[in-house]
Design an enzyme around this catalytic site. Structure first.
Site, PDB file in Angstrom:
ATOM      1  N   CYS A   2       0.851  -1.180   0.000  1.00 47.23           N
ATOM      2  CA  CYS A   2       0.000   0.000   0.000  1.00 47.23           C
ATOM      3  C   CYS A   2       0.886   1.229   0.000  1.00 47.23           C
ATOM      4  O   CYS A   2       2.113   1.122   0.058  1.00 47.23           O
ATOM      5  CB  CYS A   2      -0.881   0.036   1.252  1.00 47.23           C
ATOM      6  SG  CYS A   2      -1.957  -1.401   1.400  1.00 47.23           S
ATOM      7  N   VAL A  53      -5.610  -8.488   1.851  1.00 50.10           N
ATOM      8  CA  VAL A  53      -6.363  -9.249   2.859  1.00 50.10           C
ATOM      9  C   VAL A  53      -7.511  -8.370   3.373  1.00 50.10           C
ATOM     10  O   VAL A  53      -7.408  -7.147   3.381  1.00 50.10           O
ATOM     11  CB  VAL A  53      -5.493  -9.705   4.065  1.00 50.10           C
ATOM     12  CG1 VAL A  53      -4.457 -10.729   3.641  1.00 50.10           C
ATOM     13  CG2 VAL A  53      -4.815  -8.524   4.737  1.00 50.10           C
ATOM     14  N   GLY A  76       2.428  -3.328   4.680  1.00 49.48           N
ATOM     15  CA  GLY A  76       3.197  -4.548   4.924  1.00 49.48           C
ATOM     16  C   GLY A  76       2.316  -5.748   5.156  1.00 49.48           C
ATOM     17  O   GLY A  76       1.088  -5.703   4.968  1.00 49.48           O
ATOM     18  N   ILE A 288      11.513 -12.588 -18.272  1.00 51.87           N
ATOM     19  CA  ILE A 288      11.688 -11.526 -19.271  1.00 51.87           C
ATOM     20  C   ILE A 288      13.072 -11.621 -19.902  1.00 51.87           C
ATOM     21  O   ILE A 288      14.030 -12.038 -19.251  1.00 51.87           O
ATOM     22  CB  ILE A 288      11.477 -10.122 -18.653  1.00 51.87           C
ATOM     23  CG1 ILE A 288      11.453  -9.058 -19.758  1.00 51.87           C
ATOM     24  CG2 ILE A 288      12.510  -9.796 -17.578  1.00 51.87           C
ATOM     25  CD1 ILE A 288      10.875  -7.721 -19.329  1.00 51.87           C
ATOM     26  N   THR A 337      23.978   0.070 -11.176  1.00 54.68           N
ATOM     27  CA  THR A 337      23.554  -1.333 -11.276  1.00 54.68           C
ATOM     28  C   THR A 337      22.057  -1.485 -10.947  1.00 54.68           C
ATOM     29  O   THR A 337      21.370  -2.329 -11.524  1.00 54.68           O
ATOM     30  CB  THR A 337      24.430  -2.246 -10.387  1.00 54.68           C
ATOM     31  OG1 THR A 337      24.163  -3.602 -10.714  1.00 54.68           O
ATOM     32  CG2 THR A 337      24.209  -2.023  -8.916  1.00 54.68           C
TER      33      THR A 337
END
Length: 561
Positions: A2, A53, A76, A288, A337
């Site tokens: 969220c 949920v 979370g 991918i 990176t």
């Protein structure tokens, strides 16, 4: 997954300030809410919801009748919420896992609360009875959190920095926005005028320490001692448990599958657990790459072996390069990176959102840091130094791989779950003797591979497949993503610009044209915010000028073989 946002002590119009919260709307495409705090006209919460949920009572801030003075906004998943509820006999008002935070806090205070949570989280908890505000974040920073605070006590908190940078405050025309450190909680006093004062920031968990919630875990006691067979058995038990507890969702589960060791182990274990849980849908796996990509071939082998519903996403160099701007905006970093590796993950997340109903996505993040999977670990001077480096990488995950994994998926309203960063699995792995964890016989992650040697979870050639640099895995070795990017930036950044780089960018001065190009994009979106990245990700124990594994001698010799 969220988006959370909150202001305390704002001296600007809240309805204007609330526009900033819309910058993180992608994190919660299902619903949103703004709510003022009773009695504090300059304090408010904002929440963007991805309903994973309790579809009915899952809106936030969470408030329950028993504690009318508590307000909770969190992002979370708390995997042990049912266990703790049963153990302590808490009476729940909702089916939301985060409700456990309210009950634990009421029972034992903030320190005990954060230590007992088995999961990933970032939260803002307001207690209007004791006039306190609490911020907390999980051990590895799997869920993001940023804060900005002024000297006169204005506090702004958000899941992503982009939700804070445009906020206005009279005493600070340029708000200093910083990541909230993983594994910490902060206590702040709430004043009658809605402003706050920081009391203390506490580190509540070190990645090596067994977490307090292990006392209430279904795994219970592990076999003692460091005999190889004992260790392997414990690792299998803990890894299985790490995947199993993460099945907690009302939405469809999918899995990223690169065909490397980590994602293959996650996908295979996940499929086994879904079958045992008698889930009625097929597991969708996603790979991918460009045509002729080693990752696509390896992922196909694994998908055939485990029997998943496999999706292959092809992209070309133009699509990859075109995505760079929106990727850097989503990431809020210019680390070389991280940007390189994020393009593939961003594009595959876009595909998943558009073409499937999978929302909760499993992935292999965290394994390289935990199990010493990077190729440069072959150069470690000693097992003890390798151990130290592994812990440093875990501590910095929130700046690099975990940041990449969260932002690229959250940008498309997906929730990522990372079983390798499970508290119990990771703390046990880190408790093993250092010489058990180092590369052996020229193969990194030897212990992890050995652990699953006889399980037939994944094909043998995948179990022992050497690590690919991500930029090589998604493309062919003949023309890697690394090389494509070098050729592209050569035409975007000239030598004169590079000669002036230190003047233009005195902090974290880019040393390559690629680095310069990313920094330019970053500064356009987030001017003056370069300090969000303390340093570039770079391999250790070698004279590297580029973070790509492709530049390492070990990798070159392996590629020639």
């Amino acid at each position: 997954m969220c988006g959370i946002w909150a202001l305390f002590g704002s001296d600007d119009c809240l309805s204007v300030q609330c526009l900033s919260a819309m910058k993180i709307a992608h994190r919660g495409p299902d619903a949103f809410r703004f709510e003022n705090v009773n009695g504090y006209t300059n304090c408010c919460f904002g929440f963007h919801r991805l309903a994973v949920v309790d579809q009915l009572f899952g809106m936030q801030p969470i408030r329950v009748k028993k504690y009318p003075y508590l307000w909770l906004c969190y992002n979370g998943e708390i995997y042990n919420h049912t266990k703790l509820q049963q153990h302590f006999g808490f009476e729940y008002q909702t089916r939301v896992d985060g409700e456990i935070i309210l009950h634990l806090y009421d029972k034992g205070g903030i320190e005990q609360t954060v230590s007992m949570l088995d999961g990933v989280f970032a939260f803002i908890l307001l207690d209007t009875a004791s006039k306190k505000v609490f911020l907390g974040r999980d051990t590895y920073g799997v869920r993001p959190l940023f804060r900005a605070m002024t000297e006169d006590g204005f506090l702004a908190v958000c899941s992503e920095a982009k939700g804070l940078v445009t906020l206005k405050h009279s005493t600070a025309p340029f708000l200093k926005v910083e990541p909230f450190l993983p594994g910490h909680y902060e206590v702040l006093d709430l004043k009658p005028n809605g402003k706050v004062a920081s009391v203390e920031t506490v580190k509540y968990h070190h990645c090596r320490g067994e977490p307090l919630h292990a006392l209430y875990d279904s795994v219970g006691k592990l076999f003692p001692g460091f005999e190889l067979e004992t260790v392997k058995s414990n690792l299998r038990i803990l890894f299985n448990n790490a995947v199993k507890k993460r099945l907690m969702t009302d939405r469809r589960i999918g899995c990223l599958l690169s065909g490397g060791l980590d994602s293959s182990l996650v996908a295979a274990t996940l499929l086994k657990q879904l079958k045992e849980a008698q889930v009625q849908y097929a597991l969708q796996t996603f790979a991918i790459g460009m045509e002729d990509s080693p990752d696509l071939l390896a992922a196909r082998k694994v998908a055939n072996h485990i029997g998943s519903e496999h999706h292959e996403v092809l992209f070309n160099s133009e699509e990859g390069i075109q995505a760079l701007d929106e990727v850097i905006f989503s990431l809020e970093t210019y680390d070389i990176t991280t940007v390189r590796a994020s393009v593939g993950m961003y594009l595959i997340s876009k595909y998943i959102r558009k073409n499937t109903d999978s929302v909760v996505i499993f992935s292999g993040e965290g394994s390289d840091e935990l199990t010493q999977g990077y190729i440069y670990f072959h150069k470690a001077p000693s097992p003890e130094e390798a151990e130290e480096e592994s812990e440093r990488l875990l501590k910095e995950l929130y700046l690099f791989d975990v940041l990449r994994a969260d932002r690229t998926t959250a940008a498309h309203g997906l929730e990522l779950r990372v079983p390798f960063l499970d508290h119990r699995f990771s703390s046990y792995y880190l408790s093993l003797p250092p010489d058990m964890r180092v590369p052996k016989n020229g193969i990194e992650k030897h212990l992890l591979r050995e652990t699953f040697e006889d399980s037939n979870l994944i094909p043998k050639e995948i179990l022992w497949r050497p690590k690919e640099a991500f930029s090589d895995g998604i493309t062919s070795v003949k023309n890697s993503w690394f090389k494509i990017l070098q050729e592209f930036v050569e035409h975007q950044v000239d030598d004169a610009m590079m000669a002036n780089a230190a003047q233009k960018f005195p902090f974290n001065t880019p040393k390559t044209k690629e680095g310069y190009y990313y920094r330019q994009i970053f500064e356009r979106h987030y001017p003056g915010r370069a300090d969000w990245l303390s340093h570039y990700w770079m391999p250790k124990w070698i004279n590297a000028t580029d973070p790509s594994a492709r530049t390492l001698t070990h990798y070159k010799s392996a590629a020639k073989a």
